[in-house]
Design a protein around this motif. Structure first.
Motif, short mmCIF file in Angstrom:
data_model
loop_
_atom_site.label_atom_id
_atom_site.label_comp_id
_atom_site.label_asym_id
_atom_site.label_seq_id
_atom_site.Cartn_x
_atom_site.Cartn_y
_atom_site.Cartn_z
N THR A 104 46.40 -1.41 31.18
CA THR A 104 44.96 -1.26 30.97
C THR A 104 44.14 -2.26 31.77
O THR A 104 42.92 -2.12 31.88
CB THR A 104 44.62 -1.42 29.47
OG1 THR A 104 44.91 -2.76 29.05
CG2 THR A 104 45.42 -0.45 28.62
N LEU A 105 44.80 -3.28 32.34
CA LEU A 105 44.09 -4.27 33.15
C LEU A 105 43.76 -3.73 34.54
O LEU A 105 42.97 -4.33 35.28
CB LEU A 105 44.93 -5.55 33.26
CG LEU A 105 45.26 -6.25 31.93
CD1 LEU A 105 46.11 -7.49 32.19
CD2 LEU A 105 43.98 -6.62 31.19
N ASP A 106 44.38 -2.61 34.91
CA ASP A 106 44.09 -1.98 36.20
C ASP A 106 42.80 -1.18 36.07
O ASP A 106 42.67 -0.31 35.19
CB ASP A 106 45.25 -1.05 36.57
CG ASP A 106 45.10 -0.47 37.97
OD1 ASP A 106 43.99 -0.53 38.53
OD2 ASP A 106 46.10 0.06 38.49
N GLY A 107 41.85 -1.48 36.93
CA GLY A 107 40.56 -0.81 36.85
C GLY A 107 40.63 0.69 37.04
O GLY A 107 39.75 1.43 36.58
N LEU A 108 41.67 1.19 37.71
CA LEU A 108 41.81 2.64 37.95
C LEU A 108 42.70 3.31 36.91
O LEU A 108 43.02 4.50 37.04
CB LEU A 108 42.41 2.87 39.35
CG LEU A 108 41.59 2.32 40.53
CD1 LEU A 108 42.33 2.58 41.84
CD2 LEU A 108 40.20 2.94 40.55
N TRP A 109 43.08 2.55 35.90
CA TRP A 109 44.03 3.10 34.92
C TRP A 109 43.39 4.19 34.06
O TRP A 109 42.22 4.12 33.69
CB TRP A 109 44.52 1.97 34.02
CG TRP A 109 45.31 2.45 32.82
CD1 TRP A 109 46.63 2.75 32.78
CD2 TRP A 109 44.81 2.67 31.51
NE1 TRP A 109 46.99 3.15 31.52
CE2 TRP A 109 45.89 3.12 30.72
CE3 TRP A 109 43.54 2.56 30.92
CZ2 TRP A 109 45.76 3.43 29.36
CZ3 TRP A 109 43.40 2.88 29.57
CH2 TRP A 109 44.50 3.31 28.81
N HIS A 110 44.19 5.20 33.76
CA HIS A 110 43.83 6.17 32.72
C HIS A 110 45.12 6.59 32.03
O HIS A 110 46.19 6.64 32.64
CB HIS A 110 43.12 7.38 33.33
CG HIS A 110 44.04 8.31 34.06
ND1 HIS A 110 44.45 8.08 35.35
CD2 HIS A 110 44.61 9.49 33.67
CE1 HIS A 110 45.26 9.06 35.74
NE2 HIS A 110 45.38 9.92 34.75
N ASP A 111 45.02 6.86 30.76
CA ASP A 111 46.20 7.19 29.97
C ASP A 111 46.40 8.70 29.94
O ASP A 111 45.49 9.43 29.52
CB ASP A 111 46.06 6.65 28.55
CG ASP A 111 47.32 6.88 27.73
OD1 ASP A 111 48.39 6.47 28.19
OD2 ASP A 111 47.22 7.49 26.64
N PRO A 112 47.56 9.20 30.39
CA PRO A 112 47.78 10.66 30.38
C PRO A 112 47.78 11.25 28.98
O PRO A 112 47.57 12.45 28.82
CB PRO A 112 49.15 10.81 31.06
CG PRO A 112 49.81 9.48 30.92
CD PRO A 112 48.71 8.47 30.94
N ARG A 113 47.99 10.40 27.97
CA ARG A 113 47.99 10.90 26.59
C ARG A 113 46.63 10.76 25.93
O ARG A 113 46.46 11.09 24.76
CB ARG A 113 49.04 10.14 25.77
CG ARG A 113 50.47 10.46 26.21
CD ARG A 113 51.45 9.39 25.82
NE ARG A 113 51.43 9.09 24.40
CZ ARG A 113 52.14 8.10 23.84
NH1 ARG A 113 52.92 7.34 24.61
NH2 ARG A 113 52.07 7.89 22.55
N GLY A 114 45.65 10.27 26.68
CA GLY A 114 44.30 10.19 26.15
C GLY A 114 44.05 9.06 25.18
O GLY A 114 43.06 9.07 24.44
N ARG A 115 44.90 8.04 25.18
CA ARG A 115 44.70 6.91 24.27
C ARG A 115 43.67 5.95 24.82
O ARG A 115 43.49 5.81 26.03
CB ARG A 115 46.02 6.16 24.05
CG ARG A 115 47.10 6.96 23.33
CD ARG A 115 48.41 6.19 23.31
NE ARG A 115 48.93 5.99 24.67
CZ ARG A 115 49.99 5.23 24.96
NH1 ARG A 115 50.63 4.58 23.99
NH2 ARG A 115 50.40 5.12 26.22
N THR A 116 43.00 5.25 23.92
CA THR A 116 42.05 4.22 24.32
C THR A 116 42.82 2.97 24.74
O THR A 116 43.99 2.79 24.37
CB THR A 116 41.11 3.87 23.16
OG1 THR A 116 41.89 3.28 22.10
CG2 THR A 116 40.40 5.12 22.65
N PRO A 117 42.18 2.06 25.51
CA PRO A 117 42.86 0.81 25.87
C PRO A 117 43.35 0.03 24.65
O PRO A 117 44.45 -0.54 24.66
CB PRO A 117 41.79 0.04 26.65
CG PRO A 117 40.93 1.10 27.24
CD PRO A 117 40.89 2.19 26.22
N ALA A 118 42.55 0.01 23.58
CA ALA A 118 42.97 -0.72 22.38
C ALA A 118 44.21 -0.11 21.78
O ALA A 118 45.13 -0.82 21.33
CB ALA A 118 41.83 -0.74 21.36
#
Length: 493
Positions: A104-118
């Motif tokens: 989540t520290l990567d600015g381009l990150w996105h979760d394929p499962r749709g989870r929030t960073p928290a």
């Protein structure tokens, strides 16, 4: 040099010296034990010298040494609990060694499962703790649940019962005293006054009572200091009710039910009343204990001493006439309440040409009489043809992701439990995981599929645990997050 024989009269002297006999084996062993104890720091050299002047190998000295050994054992056990607790705590403080850097520290990150960073960060901490517990488990060859339980006990004692924890680390109380204290203290509400009163009372009792008596006294003490009503506690405890089976020796097993006390007592009363009624028969030879067990089994199975509606599966090798490798028997469940069991029987055993044991799915070896009876009651057999070299089921579609039924059945025979070291969850309750990902070209076949329980399946994909198969031998091995190489367990049956 010629050595004169010792005089018969031990009081006589030769050359002004008194003759003394050579020390016997017991004495030499006692001296060796004393030197070992001094070297380890278990006893003081001055104490040993004092004992030597008396009877260092007499009962009093031996009991003193036994006390010292028990204290050392308790201290070592407490140190093990402490280290386990520290490893898991450190994994939560710094999860990177166990699950890799935080994505989540990567600015381009996105979760394929749709989870929030928290949510991802919470999952990372949970998975790091799981991965660390698994590493400890394979190193110590104990269950992961045991690791987590010991860490939890150490944490509870440190926070809620510091007096008992200090006594445990000093070797003044046993592991059983400490564990029972932690188990009870963990159920107390967030009340430091209650914690302190329980700690003080439990320590006083632990220093005076054997574990069994202490457990009773500690439970009474818990009731006295607990601020919440027993009605509220009972309402929560009901949520933990359940039934589980534990395999025992010689084709036996223990079935345990955790129930509300009133229902358990009512069930036991019914079993006892029915057993005593049967015991009154003139030709009855079974004991009351045996009758209770038989009534219990008959009431739950609803089938009496026989099992109906079974189906048997036979595994054979193409091109042979009598080399059937296994028979797999399962009882169907034609109506609600009917049991379902699966038995694997070597075909030659079924024919009486061999005495290799049969296997009850999820349990292990059972007697052949029971296995043959189950096979004899089966109205149909399902033959599973296997490859003559690899033993894998033939004529299966290996290009699809979904595991065919026949292949799943075969893997249940060849790999009856989760592939992770130390995990005994049966294959029927596991995911079939592609070792080489299907999306990356991995095949859906027995060489590339391994049963993994959901916990270890997630851990392989979400932590730094990894699995690989030797290209020459086909043996599965795991690599821990810290780089240790761990071979997969051999089949349990």
């Amino acid at each position: 040099m010629e050595i004169p024989a010792p005089p018969r009269d031990r009081s006589s002297t030769t050359g002004g010296q008194v003759w003394a006999p050579w020390p016997d084996g017991d004495r030499l062993q006692a001296d060796a034990d004393s030197a070992w104890a001094i070297a380890l720091g278990i006893v003081d050299e001055a104490d040993v010298r004092g004992a030597d002047r008396g009877t260092s190998h007499g009962p009093t000295a031996l009991l003193d040494r036994l006390d010292d050994a028990a204290v050392a054992r308790h201290r070592a056990t407490a140190a093990e609990y402490d280290l386990i607790h520290r490893v898991l705590r450190d994994a939560l403080d710094d999860p990177d060694p166990w699950v890799g850097p935080d994505p989540t520290l990567d600015g381009l990150w996105h979760d394929p499962r749709g989870r929030t960073p928290a949510a991802v960060r919470r999952d990372r901490l949970d998975m790091a703790e799981r991965a660390a517990a698994a590493e400890i488990a394979v190193r110590l060859r104990i269950a992961e649940q045991t690791v987590r339980t010991r860490a939890a006990h150490a944490g509870v004692l440190r926070e809620r019962c510091p007096g008992m924890w200090a006594a445990f680390t000093e070797g003044r109380v046993s592991e059983r005293h400490a564990v029972e204290t932690a188990r009870l203290a963990a159920t107390l509400p967030e009340d430091r006054d209650a914690w302190g009163a329980f700690d003080l009372g439990a320590l006083d009792r632990a220093l005076r009572l054997a574990p069994a008596r202490f457990a009773t006294a500690a439970r009474v003490l818990r009731e006295r200091v607990h601020a919440e009503s027993i009605e509220a506690r009972h309402g929560r405890a009901r949520g933990n009710r359940g039934v589980w089976m534990t395999a025992e020796l010689d084709g036996m097993a223990t079935l345990t039910a955790f129930l509300p006390a009133d229902r358990a007592a009512a069930a036991m009363t019914r079993l006892d009343r029915t057993a005593r009624h049967l015991a009154a028969a003139v030709d009855e030879t079974r004991t009351l204990a045996q009758l209770r067990a038989d009534v219990f089994a008959d009431l739950l199975s609803g089938a009496g001493p026989t099992v109906d509606a079974t189906h048997t599966h036979v595994s054979t090798t193409p091109g042979t006439r009598d080399r059937a490798t296994a028979v797999r028997t399962s009882t169907a469940a034609p109506a609600p309440g009917r049991p379902s069991v699966i038995v694997t029987i070597p075909a030659l055993t079924l024919l009486g040409a061999d005495d290799a044991p049969a296997t009850l799915d999820g349990y292990g070896p059972i007697d052949l009489g029971t296995a043959r009876r189950l096979a004899g009651d089966a109205p149909s057999w399902i033959r599973v043809l296997t490859h003559p070299v690899t033993g894998a089921p033939v004529a299966l579609d290996r290009t699809t992701y979904r595991v065919p039924t026949a292949l799943r059945r075969w893997l249940g025979i060849t790999s009856p439990a989760c592939a992770f070291p130390g995990c005994a969850r049966p294959t029927r309750d596991c995911d079939l995981d592609h070792l080489h990902a299907w999306s990356d070209g991995g095949a859906t076949d027995d060489d590339n599929l391994d049963p993994e329980c959901r916990h270890h399946h997630r851990m392989r994909h979400e932590s730094r645990w990894s699995a690989s198969r030797d290209p020459d031998t086909g043996d599965l091995a795991w690599t821990t997050p810290l780089g240790a190489h761990v071979e997969a367990d051999p089949p349990p049956f």
